[in-house]
Design a protein around this motif. Sequence first.
Motif, short mmCIF file in Angstrom:
data_model
loop_
_atom_site.label_atom_id
_atom_site.label_comp_id
_atom_site.label_asym_id
_atom_site.label_seq_id
_atom_site.Cartn_x
_atom_site.Cartn_y
_atom_site.Cartn_z
N VAL A 79 49.02 49.91 38.36
CA VAL A 79 47.79 49.77 37.55
C VAL A 79 47.32 51.15 37.12
O VAL A 79 47.27 52.08 37.92
CB VAL A 79 46.67 49.07 38.36
CG1 VAL A 79 45.33 49.13 37.62
CG2 VAL A 79 47.03 47.62 38.66
N VAL A 109 42.42 44.26 43.01
CA VAL A 109 43.84 44.52 42.79
C VAL A 109 44.42 45.22 44.02
O VAL A 109 43.71 45.86 44.79
CB VAL A 109 44.06 45.39 41.52
CG1 VAL A 109 43.54 44.68 40.29
CG2 VAL A 109 43.42 46.76 41.66
N TYR A 153 48.32 52.98 42.06
CA TYR A 153 47.07 52.85 41.30
C TYR A 153 46.66 54.22 40.76
O TYR A 153 46.52 55.17 41.54
CB TYR A 153 45.97 52.33 42.24
CG TYR A 153 44.67 52.00 41.55
CD1 TYR A 153 44.43 50.74 41.04
CD2 TYR A 153 43.66 52.96 41.43
CE1 TYR A 153 43.23 50.43 40.41
CE2 TYR A 153 42.46 52.67 40.80
CZ TYR A 153 42.26 51.40 40.29
OH TYR A 153 41.07 51.10 39.67
N ALA A 195 49.84 47.59 34.28
CA ALA A 195 48.67 46.88 33.76
C ALA A 195 47.52 47.88 33.61
O ALA A 195 47.44 48.84 34.37
CB ALA A 195 48.26 45.77 34.72
N GLY A 241 43.50 48.67 33.85
CA GLY A 241 42.24 48.23 34.43
C GLY A 241 41.16 49.22 34.02
O GLY A 241 41.44 50.22 33.37
N LEU A 276 46.84 41.82 35.55
CA LEU A 276 46.20 42.87 36.36
C LEU A 276 46.21 42.54 37.85
O LEU A 276 46.55 43.38 38.69
CB LEU A 276 44.77 43.05 35.85
CG LEU A 276 43.92 44.15 36.44
CD1 LEU A 276 44.62 45.49 36.36
CD2 LEU A 276 42.57 44.21 35.73
#
Length: 325
Positions: A207, A259, A264, A233, A235, A201
Amino acid sequence: MSHILVYIAATDGKVKRSSLEVLSYCRRLAADNNLKLSAAVLDADPSRYTDTINQYGADTIFTVKEPVFANHLNTPLIEGLSKIISESNPRLVAFASTESAKEVMGALAARHQAGAIPDVASFSLNGDSVEAERPVMAAKVLSVTSSSSPLVMVSVRSGSYDAVEQAGSAEVQEVAFDFDEGGLKNILKEVISSSGDKVDLSEAEVVVAAGRGIKDAEGVKLVEDLADALGAAIGASRAVTESGLFPATLQIGQTGKVVSPQLYFAIGISGAIQHVAGMANSKVIVAINKDADAPIFQYATYGLVGDLFKILPLLTEQIRSVKAG
Ligand SMILES: Cc1cc2nc3c(=O)[nH]c(=O)nc-3n(C[C@H](O)[C@H](O)[C@H](O)COP(=O)(O)OP(=O)(O)OC[C@H]3O[C@@H](n4cnc5c(N)ncnc54)[C@H](O)[C@@H]3O)c2cc1C
């Protein structure tokens, strides 16, 4: 000529991106201050990292080779770095803010009587003083801290600088190091990977983060499918880790991980300041929320107002078909 020393964190054959960000910035800082740039890598086989480090323009790479480093314990790391510092006498030592950086940097600073400034968002070297900006109070405030110690150590939040390649021809210097494992107070018995941690992460380029809006197992599956399609990843907000839908290790924010990916996705996340403190450095933020007034849209590069249960299947399908060509 004195030098700036950057500690390079590396695991499983891969250098951490956050260390390369720090190394890239320190290259500029060293050039502006007429200093040399050095990197230090400590590993059971450090030679597997020197080519990568060399792509970022260090003048010297200090390597310390010892089987004990395979166990990722802080005590041998402190001893190894301490030896490099004593022998090479740097002006500044810079770390990426990884899990162990605070402990390692704190111990080294105490031992070498250095000024220590942890978790900075930016720093500069102005004559005799190192000046740094640190986000505090859930990143609502930037505090300016400076140290005029002859030796200063900083740890840098990931995403604060870009990793920019500039191939160099570093001299590799192997530092002799003997470590007696009998003196260790902690030993590593086993490494258990978390099931959600398919992609690391803290280092991920993409993410997908889940908020309370995902509600249940159906929402979890939609988030996992999107992450899988993107190679991202996963989160989560604290609301989600507390509900048990995703493990606590995946929490992003003030009391979770910080992060700084290129991309994102905030899925059903309202955008509380404590969450934003952990992801505001992301390059492109895509928010999906059914409430057009959700604070997350203030930070988003792209916002989709709507029901995530309808949007995610379509988005994942589109991404899969684009990737399939
Ligand atoms: C000291 C302290 C430390 C904290 N540390 C952290 C931290 O590290 N990380 C963290 O995340 N939080 C942290 N918190 C908690 C934080 O204040 C928020 O409570 C939390 O971030 C809220 O999580 P959320 O956005 O998932 O949930 P909510 O705030 O409940 O938001 C859910 C969102 O989902 C949207 N939604 C609902 N259904 C749908 C749907 N079907 N489709 C689309 N959107 C939908 C809603 O409109 C809403 O905006 C901390 C709090 C404190 C006091």
